[in-house]
Design a protein around this motif. Structure first.
Motif: not given
Length: 142
Positions: A64-81
């Motif tokens: 998710m972090r990889f995809a968000a960075k690639r797609d220029k989407v801000d994924l919160p640091a507190e994200t959990t799975v």
């Protein structure tokens, strides 16, 4: 495929029932026991489903972090799975299978945007790729 890293682990003893599994570097060294729900002793050890859930959750969050960075989407640091791995008898009667539910929580992020990141991660995550067509995987947002 160019291999970037290879993990090595060995299971011994009774396998999932009163066995042990250990990586060659000793960073993971666990006792195994089968849950009572599966007819086992319910002992103090972990089980392959818990280990798979732990690995899949960590890998999927990284994807998710990889995809968000690639797609220029801000994924919160507190994200959990959270990964739920269910074990059961296959419908064909020939053995056992798994079902996975991955639930992502990204505080402050819209559910639709989070689902988009999850869908992109599901394409790049090696666990998702390995299970595609073999294990039912459901993606949910918290």
């Amino acid at each position: 495929m160019e291999i970037l890293y290879t993990a090595h682990a060995t299971a011994s003893g009774g396998g999932r029932e009163d066995g042990q599994s250990r990586t060659d570097d000793g960073k993971v060294d666990v006792r195994l026991s089968t849950p009572k729900e599966m007819g086992g002793s319910g002992g103090a050890g972990t089980n392959p489903e818990q280990l798979f859930a732990t690995g899949y959750a960590a890998c999927f969050l990284g994807a998710m972090r990889f995809a968000a960075k690639r797609d220029k989407v801000d994924l919160p640091a507190e994200t959990t799975v959270n990964a739920q791995v269910g074990f059961g008898k296959r419908d064909d009667g020939q053995g056992f299978g798994l079902k996975v539910i991955l639930t992502a929580d990204a505080p402050g992020m819209e559910a639709e945007a989070l689902k988009g990141v999850m869908d992109a991660a599901h394409i790049v995550c090696p666990y998702s790729h390995a299970t595609k067509g073999n294990i039912e995987v459901e993606l949910r947002t918290a």
